[in-house]
Scaffold this motif. Structure first.
Motif, PDB file in Angstrom:
ATOM      1  N   GLU A  47      -6.876  -6.372  -4.240  1.00  0.00           N
ATOM      2  CA  GLU A  47      -7.987  -6.704  -3.357  1.00  0.00           C
ATOM      3  C   GLU A  47      -7.994  -8.209  -3.126  1.00  0.00           C
ATOM      4  O   GLU A  47      -8.717  -8.955  -3.764  1.00  0.00           O
ATOM      5  CB  GLU A  47      -9.300  -6.211  -3.976  1.00  0.00           C
TER       6      GLU A  47
ATOM      7  N   THR B 289      -9.459   3.633   2.363  1.00  0.00           N
ATOM      8  CA  THR B 289     -10.607   4.401   1.905  1.00  0.00           C
ATOM      9  C   THR B 289     -11.114   5.316   3.022  1.00  0.00           C
ATOM     10  O   THR B 289     -11.388   6.498   2.810  1.00  0.00           O
ATOM     11  CB  THR B 289     -11.733   3.440   1.469  1.00  0.00           C
TER      12      THR B 289
ATOM     13  N   THR C  32      -6.059   3.866  -3.905  1.00  0.00           N
ATOM     14  CA  THR C  32      -6.552   2.623  -3.313  1.00  0.00           C
ATOM     15  C   THR C  32      -6.783   1.565  -4.387  1.00  0.00           C
ATOM     16  O   THR C  32      -6.660   0.373  -4.114  1.00  0.00           O
ATOM     17  CB  THR C  32      -7.878   2.806  -2.546  1.00  0.00           C
ATOM     18  N   SER C  33      -7.098   2.021  -5.606  1.00  0.00           N
ATOM     19  CA  SER C  33      -7.341   1.031  -6.662  1.00  0.00           C
ATOM     20  C   SER C  33      -6.069   0.262  -6.997  1.00  0.00           C
ATOM     21  O   SER C  33      -6.117  -0.814  -7.589  1.00  0.00           O
ATOM     22  CB  SER C  33      -7.885   1.736  -7.913  1.00  0.00           C
TER      23      SER C  33
ATOM     24  N   ARG D 164      -8.219  -2.648   1.430  1.00  0.00           N
ATOM     25  CA  ARG D 164      -8.571  -1.330   0.916  1.00  0.00           C
ATOM     26  C   ARG D 164      -9.466  -0.546   1.865  1.00  0.00           C
ATOM     27  O   ARG D 164      -9.663   0.648   1.688  1.00  0.00           O
ATOM     28  CB  ARG D 164      -9.338  -1.480  -0.409  1.00  0.00           C
TER      29      ARG D 164
ATOM     30  N   ARG E  67       0.826  -1.212   0.000  1.00  0.00           N
ATOM     31  CA  ARG E  67       0.000   0.000   0.000  1.00  0.00           C
ATOM     32  C   ARG E  67       0.863   1.267   0.000  1.00  0.00           C
ATOM     33  O   ARG E  67       1.766   1.403   0.813  1.00  0.00           O
ATOM     34  CB  ARG E  67      -0.910   0.001   1.243  1.00  0.00           C
TER      35      ARG E  67
END
Lengths: 512, 163
Positions: free
Chosen positions: B34, B48, B29-30, B44, A192
């Motif tokens: 996932e 978000t 975030t995309s 995610r 991330r």
């Protein structure tokens, strides 16, 4: 009586030469950084973290606790003699302390601060000794949902109660939360927000953030305002000590300060700042000499100084028993525990009783050392105050850079730290407190893990946070923490009075 | 532009920067895979939440500066804006970057000596010889302590034959 036995065992470890030495090093460094404006215990512990990777955890934690404690003692010297608080927890002390010093009573002010710190420190360590094991047993009932609610309470109360603006506190908190998200997600292994930088895969180290926000941010801010800085250290001509009258007026203030400081430090409410201001206000209300306030009332030094030391022991209660830091320094102490693969919390008392009790015993020892350092040896610390600001800040930058560079000899890490320092500079300029960001960074991974675990247990049912009594009451307490500062305004609205007073402010949130 | 306008502009830019950061976080975030695995909440979810938080907080800060101005904050920033010395701030930052860049090639001791002396001078010290000596003392003491006692590597650089 189990507590006494364990405490005795703790003392038998704490009094060995090695731990005595580490405690002495800790309290000495702590007093020095407490005295010096611009650096505080949070930054110092962060800087020393990389150096102690190979230490035995008990020794390192004894040293860190000494630094935190010493910072509380040392801060008063700067407040009294320079009218600049050495630490955020000493802001209240400047009000009467500096007034005492200007009227030639610096010796009495320094003495009541040091002895009051000792009395309150010892008293609150006693309270810690007896409440912590009890709370640790109660905390065994906590489940992930409750822990998540607890971190939310810590986030919100630290942000809402400290600092002059809830909004800016929240912005700081979210900056920390964002930093906390960067790197590989532990639960899913997904990457991330690394933006393709390999160095960020492991996340941003707390040392990098703490040094950037505290040391570099502060140094850049001081540089930006350098022209207007003119400070003078008041000479201490009088004897360091108190006369009978001053003793008589100090001791009730010490005891009240200790009794305010300990419980408020233990609550998730931002450490030592709030209790110092509460103690100051209380002493002012109770004073039999209201005409002296503003011109050097000794209670105004005795109370807050006792309160900030008692608050430190208070902060250790949730840290040791729940793994919940309630101030920036405590958050960095939590990071230290994690480095040694120790998870503070209810199990710590069962898994590592020796460490816990040695640490607690060393607090008693550290208090005695600090009393010696801050009474007979106080003139050494006054000398430190005369270091020119230009050299002081150059030194802070050298040691800050060293702390980050020595972790992995990485130029990128250092640049990242300077970048975060620029953010810290702007945060200072726009009065965004730093503390919540540190707390956010360290608690984010824990909060996320607890939340996801709680939902895994409840199979996706969100109601788990309101059906468990512990979680629910913690979330309700969170609500109270948000509303509390606005209470006076609301009451005035309802009773039809119009007052210019905004929200209650408990401190400036400028812990460093 | 006078100090008041500049201070307000800075504050509004800060609010916009907070909103902008929220935007970056949300769009990025995309990029996060996932992969639910065994958990119910994926990786995610919290990003978000944080992104939306930034959008709301930035918006509120902007409102607080335009429609319901927070006068204490504005006054404080204005007072600092009058005093601000950008040149000194930028010089300190530039010195820091150069210092970090030269650590490897010059070595820890020399880079520290130079940085300490120059930075102290920028911050107003006028005793260059003393500052060079202090910088050198700090550099050599730290170098020896770290490499000999703690076993932490620091670059020796130009002095590698001597140290």
């Amino acid at each position: 009586m189990e507590v006494f036995q364990q405490l005795l065992i703790g003392f038998s470890h704490a009094l060995t030469p090695q731990y005595l030495l580490l405690a002495a090093i800790g309290v000495t460094i702590g007093t020095a950084v407490g005295v010096l404006p611009g650096i505080g215990p949070a930054l110092t512990v962060a800087l020393l973290l990389p150096l102690t990777y190979n230490f035995d955890p008990t020794g390192a934690l004894i040293m860190f606790a000494g630094i935190y404690y010493g910072g509380m003692y040392g801060g008063s010297t700067t407040s009294i003699l320079l009218n600049t608080p050495g630490e955020s927890a000493s802001v209240a002390t400047t009000l009467e302390g500096f007034a005492m010093a200007t009227s030639g009573r610096a010796g009495a002010a320094l003495a009541t601060a040091a002895i009051g710190s000792f009395v309150a420190g010892t008293l609150s360590t006693l309270l810690l000794t007896f409440t912590a094991p009890w709370l640790a047993r109660a905390a065994l009932l906590f489940q992930p949902a409750d822990y998540f609610a607890l971190t939310v309470l810590a986030f919100v109360s630290v942000t809402a109660l400290v600092g002059s603006s809830l909004l800016r506190g929240m912005i700081s908190l979210f900056i920390g939360l964002f930093f906390g998200l960067i790197g590989i997600d532990v639960l899913s292994g997904q990457v991330r927000y690394t933006f393709g930088v390999v160095e960020l895969l492991d996340g941003i180290d707390v040392v990098v953030v703490a040094v950037g926000l505290f040391a570099v941010g502060e140094a850049l801010f001081v540089a930006s305002q350098f022209r207007q800085r003119r400070e003078e250290v008041l000479a201490v001509r009088s004897r360091i000590g108190m006369n009978r009258e001053e003793w008589r007026r100090s001791w009730p203030a010490w005891l009240r300060g200790a009794l305010i400081g300990f419980p408020l430090g233990a609550l998730p409410a931002g450490g030592a700042e709030i209790p110092t201001f509460l103690s100051y206000t209380l002493e002012k209300r109770l004073s039999k000499h209201p005409d002296e306030w503003g011109r050097g009332a000794i209670e105004g030094v005795a109370g807050p100084e006792a309160a900030n030391n008692a608050a430190f022991s208070g902060v250790l209660v949730p840290l040791l028993t729940l793994g919940l830091p309630t101030s920036a320094t405590a958050a960095i102490l939590l990071a230290a525990f994690q480095i040694y693969n120790l998870q503070p919390g209810p199990l710590l008392f069962q898994k590592a009783p020796d460490l816990v009790w040695t640490l607690i015993a060393s607090l008693y020892v550290g208090n005695v050392m600090l009393l010696i350092l801050n009474l007979p040896l106080i003139r050494i610390w006054i000398k430190i105050l005369t270091i020119p600001r230009s050299l002081l800040y150059s030194g802070i930058l050298v040691f800050g850079t060293l702390g980050v560079y020595s972790m992995s000899n990485s130029f990128i890490d250092v640049l990242l730290m300077y970048g975060i320092g620029v953010i810290g500079f702007f945060m200072r300029r726009f009065r965004i407190p730093i503390g919540p960001a540190i707390l956010g960074l360290i608690l984010m991974p824990l909060a996320e893990a607890h939340f996801r675990r709680a939902l895994a247990i409840s199979q996706g049912d969100l109601s788990v946070f309101v059906t468990r009594p512990i979680a629910l009451s913690l979330l309700l307490a969170t609500l109270v923490a948000i509303i509390l500062p606005y209470l006076p305004v609301l009451i005035n609205r309802l009773t039809g009075k119009r007052t210019p007073a905004g929200r209650l402010v408990f401190g400036q949130g400028e812990e460093d | 532009m006078n100090a008041e306008t500049r201070a307000l502009l800075w504050l509004r830019l800060t609010a916009l920067a907070v909103i902008g950061l929220g935007g970056v976080i949300l769009t990025q975030t995309s990029q996060i895979g996932e992969n639910l695995g065994y958990t119910i909440i994926g990786p995610r979810f919290f990003p978000t939440l944080v992104g939306i938080g930034f959008l709301i907080l930035g918006g509120l800060l902007f409102l607080r500066l335009t429609m319901f101005p927070d006068q204490t904050l504005i006054d404080e920033v204005v007072a600092e804006e009058r005093m601000i010395d950008w040149l000194m701030t930028a010089t300190v930052l530039a010195l820091l970057v150069v210092y970090a860049a030269l650590l490897e090639s010059l070595g820890y001791v020399l880079a520290t000596t130079i940085f300490f002396a120059l930075n102290s001078r920028v911050l107003g010290s006028r005793r260059l010889r003393r500052d060079v000596l202090i910088g050198f003392a700090i550099g050599i003491a730290v170098y020896l302590f770290f490499t000999r006692l703690l076993g932490v590597r620091l670059p020796a650089g130009l002095l590698s034959g001597l140290l």
